[in-house]
Design an enzyme around this catalytic site. Structure first.
Site, PDB file in Angstrom:
ATOM      1  N   GLU A 259       0.890  -1.170   0.000  1.00  0.00           N
ATOM      2  CA  GLU A 259       0.000   0.000   0.000  1.00  0.00           C
ATOM      3  C   GLU A 259       0.918   1.206   0.000  1.00  0.00           C
ATOM      4  O   GLU A 259       1.566   1.485   1.006  1.00  0.00           O
ATOM      5  CB  GLU A 259      -0.879  -0.006   1.250  1.00  0.00           C
ATOM      6  N   CYS A 298      -2.876   8.629   3.084  1.00  0.00           N
ATOM      7  CA  CYS A 298      -2.610   8.136   1.729  1.00  0.00           C
ATOM      8  C   CYS A 298      -3.798   8.387   0.828  1.00  0.00           C
ATOM      9  O   CYS A 298      -3.660   8.420  -0.391  1.00  0.00           O
ATOM     10  CB  CYS A 298      -2.287   6.655   1.788  1.00  0.00           C
TER      11      CYS A 298
HETATM   12  P1  NAP Z   1       8.326   5.114   4.690  1.00  0.00           P
HETATM   13  O1  NAP Z   1       9.417   6.047   4.985  1.00  0.00           O
HETATM   14  O2  NAP Z   1       8.352   4.379   3.399  1.00  0.00           O
HETATM   15  O3  NAP Z   1       8.303   4.080   5.920  1.00  0.00           O
HETATM   16  C1  NAP Z   1       7.297   3.122   6.036  1.00  0.00           C
HETATM   17  C2  NAP Z   1       7.762   1.994   6.934  1.00  0.00           C
HETATM   18  O4  NAP Z   1       8.835   1.300   6.307  1.00  0.00           O
HETATM   19  C3  NAP Z   1       8.286   2.445   8.289  1.00  0.00           C
HETATM   20  O5  NAP Z   1       7.840   1.527   9.265  1.00  0.00           O
HETATM   21  C4  NAP Z   1       9.802   2.372   8.123  1.00  0.00           C
HETATM   22  O6  NAP Z   1      10.472   2.150   9.328  1.00  0.00           O
HETATM   23  C5  NAP Z   1       9.893   1.147   7.231  1.00  0.00           C
HETATM   24  N1  NAP Z   1      11.134   1.039   6.491  1.00  0.00           N
HETATM   25  C6  NAP Z   1      11.776   2.003   5.808  1.00  0.00           C
HETATM   26  N2  NAP Z   1      12.871   1.485   5.208  1.00  0.00           N
HETATM   27  C7  NAP Z   1      12.904   0.171   5.536  1.00  0.00           C
HETATM   28  C8  NAP Z   1      13.791  -0.903   5.237  1.00  0.00           C
HETATM   29  N3  NAP Z   1      14.849  -0.724   4.456  1.00  0.00           N
HETATM   30  N4  NAP Z   1      13.527  -2.116   5.754  1.00  0.00           N
HETATM   31  C9  NAP Z   1      12.446  -2.327   6.537  1.00  0.00           C
HETATM   32  N5  NAP Z   1      11.567  -1.349   6.848  1.00  0.00           N
HETATM   33  C10 NAP Z   1      11.785  -0.118   6.348  1.00  0.00           C
HETATM   34  O7  NAP Z   1       6.904   5.810   4.744  1.00  0.00           O
HETATM   35  P2  NAP Z   1       6.337   6.804   5.855  1.00  0.00           P
HETATM   36  O8  NAP Z   1       7.050   8.097   5.714  1.00  0.00           O
HETATM   37  O9  NAP Z   1       6.283   6.140   7.186  1.00  0.00           O
HETATM   38  O10 NAP Z   1       4.827   6.947   5.387  1.00  0.00           O
HETATM   39  C11 NAP Z   1       4.384   7.890   4.456  1.00  0.00           C
HETATM   40  C12 NAP Z   1       4.059   7.235   3.145  1.00  0.00           C
HETATM   41  O11 NAP Z   1       3.183   6.144   3.354  1.00  0.00           O
HETATM   42  C13 NAP Z   1       3.337   8.161   2.203  1.00  0.00           C
HETATM   43  O12 NAP Z   1       3.948   8.078   0.951  1.00  0.00           O
HETATM   44  C14 NAP Z   1       1.918   7.616   2.161  1.00  0.00           C
HETATM   45  O13 NAP Z   1       1.243   7.852   0.957  1.00  0.00           O
HETATM   46  C15 NAP Z   1       2.129   6.178   2.408  1.00  0.00           C
HETATM   47  N6  NAP Z   1       0.938   5.578   3.006  1.00  0.00           N
HETATM   48  C16 NAP Z   1       0.197   4.715   2.254  1.00  0.00           C
HETATM   49  C17 NAP Z   1      -0.934   4.136   2.787  1.00  0.00           C
HETATM   50  C18 NAP Z   1      -1.773   3.178   1.987  1.00  0.00           C
HETATM   51  O14 NAP Z   1      -2.593   2.481   2.582  1.00  0.00           O
HETATM   52  N7  NAP Z   1      -1.624   3.099   0.680  1.00  0.00           N
HETATM   53  C19 NAP Z   1      -1.324   4.415   4.102  1.00  0.00           C
HETATM   54  C20 NAP Z   1      -0.548   5.297   4.831  1.00  0.00           C
HETATM   55  C21 NAP Z   1       0.591   5.867   4.273  1.00  0.00           C
HETATM   56  P3  NAP Z   1      11.204   3.333  10.138  1.00  0.00           P
HETATM   57  O15 NAP Z   1      10.156   4.263  10.564  1.00  0.00           O
HETATM   58  O16 NAP Z   1      11.842   2.610  11.270  1.00  0.00           O
HETATM   59  O17 NAP Z   1      12.170   3.945   9.187  1.00  0.00           O
END
Ligand code: NAP
Length: 522
Positions: A259, A298
């Protein structure tokens, strides 16, 4: 300062410093440091083994009805501590009370919904799908599809913006299907998730190994996943690409659901007159979808398509409403919109507005950090609701490619036809939700036919829905959440759709008598 704990191997393990340094969690309204987190020292191989050897067998031995009872208890544990969770949400993610409840009540509500769904599935350990089919001249050879729990582990990696709902909506589906869960919230906002898990563990109804929590990095956990496991990720498209292209996941064909982000669009159809109920709904929804959770959803509206001759009037009407939004510390009762959740989010937001500014001009907001009402001057990650406008939708480049995860959207003109609207929306490369405001069923049908394939959900706003519609941003458990293309290509919620991610479809072949007997039909 509080040190967050992970819940692994049946006990709480406090974060410590080592090869990994602590991540500091802050109050985004004041920048006060409130907690620190690290997963240093966790043996991820043992965590997986605990889920595989304890949680999985215990859950698979239960019927859907029995697992539903677990979800009901989970929902109750969160509901009973709603106020405490809302306070933590305000502190760690900067949410106002209504914005926090969108997450916290969304979590307990989704668990309750899946409890009722599981209750209806009842006294069964697997599901049947479709009708049986005779595969030979006689009933001696016959086939039927069934869905059984996958025998591995569900690993859930969640985004920062929904620390309660994000955990709960995934866990509800996996646990109902019979898979043990290892959940990992985004570290920056893990305070709420940690407390949710604590409440559930303290209540003592879950089998050992059914639910584990990792606060901090996943270490080598993902390297250890294999063919029977499921990785469900929510977050940015960039992280999604890194995770889903890991060699071990590709080699083992581990099921991965993504997602990701989405440039959702709201379209005003030409039949909607100023002053009508549908026009009022359009304005109310767009403003809500721009500002709720400070635009960090999102499903938030990022692009607003309006017939070209109406662009100026709609711009004025939106600005009038956006001007009334008081931005600041949610502790102040006058505040209607809090800060973005982290310093990084604020940096990304300002950079993103700058990028959109290459092809669109700001018509409301400053594109700069703001001071917040009720917050210390110079502190807090505040930004005013920001409306941009481009007068050439097809040349608006970054408007269709750059997600600014904040209260930011861009007005775009179109020629009033469903064809033009659908083509412009499609420039975003796939959305989680597209909304269209119309009372013209013909226009709506044309728009759905042309644009339906590019989105996971179409929300139709009309006079008939104006009193009841919750806004296009609400991902309801009964209907699909997920979208094609840059939205991740995943499918969550949608009743049984979300549960099926954690079930293996098996074609059972044999004599009709044996197959019918096996599935419990005469
Ligand atoms: P993110 O930076 O991609 O991080 C998401 C998750 O991935 C966090 O738990 C992060 O952990 C983890 N992560 C990052 N790099 C990783 C790696 N190499 N290995 C394992 N885990 C890793 O996203 P965000 O800033 O939290 O969220 C914002 C984004 O999410 C926006 O783009 C939004 O559109 C999207 N979103 C989508 C939905 C949907 O349902 N489609 C819902 C909500 C949000 P850490 O925090 O520990 O780095």
């Amino acid at each position: 300062m509080k040190t967050l704990k992970s819940y692994v191997l049946g006990s709480w393990q406090e974060g410590k410093e080592g090869n990994l340094s602590f991540v500091t969690l802050v109050d985004p309204s004041t920048e006060e440091e409130i907690a620190r987190a690290s997963s240093e020292g966790i043996d991820f191989g043992a965590v997986l083994a605990h889920a595989r050897e304890r949680g999985g067998p215990a859950l698979r031995a239960m019927t859907f009805g029995q697992r539903a009872a677990l979800l009901k208890e989970m929902s109750k544990a969160l509901r009973d501590h709603r106020d405490e969770l809302l306070d933590l949400s305000a502190r760690n993610t900067g949410t106002t009370r209504p914005d926090g409840s969108f997450d916290v009540d969304g979590a307990s509500g989704t668990l309750a919904y899946y409890a009722s769904l599981g209750w209806r599935l009842g006294d069964r350990t697997f599901l049947t799908e479709g009708e049986g089919v005779q595969l030979a001249k006689t009933e001696g050879f016959y086939g039927r599809h069934i869905l059984v729990p996958r025998p591995g582990v569900a690993v859930h990696v969640n985004a920062f913006n929904f620390p309660a709902w994000g955990f709960a909506e995934k866990a509800a589906c996996a646990l109902l299907a019979g898979m043990p869960v290892i959940t990992k919230p985004a570290t920056a906002t893990a305070l709420v998730t940690e407390r949710c898990i604590e409440l559930i563990v303290e209540a003592g109804f879950l089998p050992d190994g059914a639910l584990q929590l990792i606060v901090g990095s996943t270490g080598d956990l993902l390297d250890r996943l294999g063919p029977e496991d499921v990785l469900a990720f929510t977050g940015s498209a960039d992280t999604a690409l890194t995770l889903r292209s890991r060699g071990n996941l590709l080699a083992a064909n581990t099921r991965v659901n993504v997602e990701a982000d989405s440039l959702n669009a709201a379209v005003l159809a030409p039949d909607v007159q100023d002053g009508s109920a549908t026009f009022g709904l359009f304005l109310k929804d767009v403003v809500r979808e721009m500002t709720q959770k400070t635009g960090q959803k999102c499903t938030a509206v990022r692009r607003i398509l309006v017939p070209a001759d109406r662009l100026g009037g709609v711009q004025d009407a939106l600005i009038a409403k956006l001007s009334a939004v008081v931005v600041g510390n949610p502790a102040d009762p006058a505040v209607r919109m809090g800060p973005v959740a982290t310093a990084q989010q604020l940096r990304d937001t300002l950079a993103g507005i700058g990028e959109l500014g290459k092809t669109a001009r700001i018509v409301h907001g400053t594109g700069q950090r703001a001071d917040g009402v009720g917050a210390p001057a110079g502190k807090g990650f505040f930004v005013q609701p920001t409306l941009l406008r481009s007068d050439d939708a097809r040349s608006a480049g970054p408007v269709h490619s750059r997600e600014v995860f904040a209260p930011v959207a861009t007005l775009l003109p179109y020629d009033g036809t469903a064809a033009d609207a659908a083509e412009i929306v499609a420039l975003g490369g796939g959305t989680l939700v597209t909304s269209a405001y119309t009372d013209d069923a013909g226009w709506a049908g044309d728009f759905v036919a042309r644009g339906g394939g590019g989105t996971g959900r179409i929300y139709l706003g009309s006079e008939g829905s104006a009193a009841d519609a919750p806004g296009s941003g609400a991902a309801l458990p009964q209907t699909l959440h997920g979208g094609p293309g840059r939205a991740g290509g995943g499918e969550e919620l949608g009743g049984l759709v979300g549960v099926k991610l954690y079930l293996q479809r098996v074609a059972v072949q044999g004599s009709k008598a044996l197959v019918d007997g096996l599935v419990g039909e005469p």
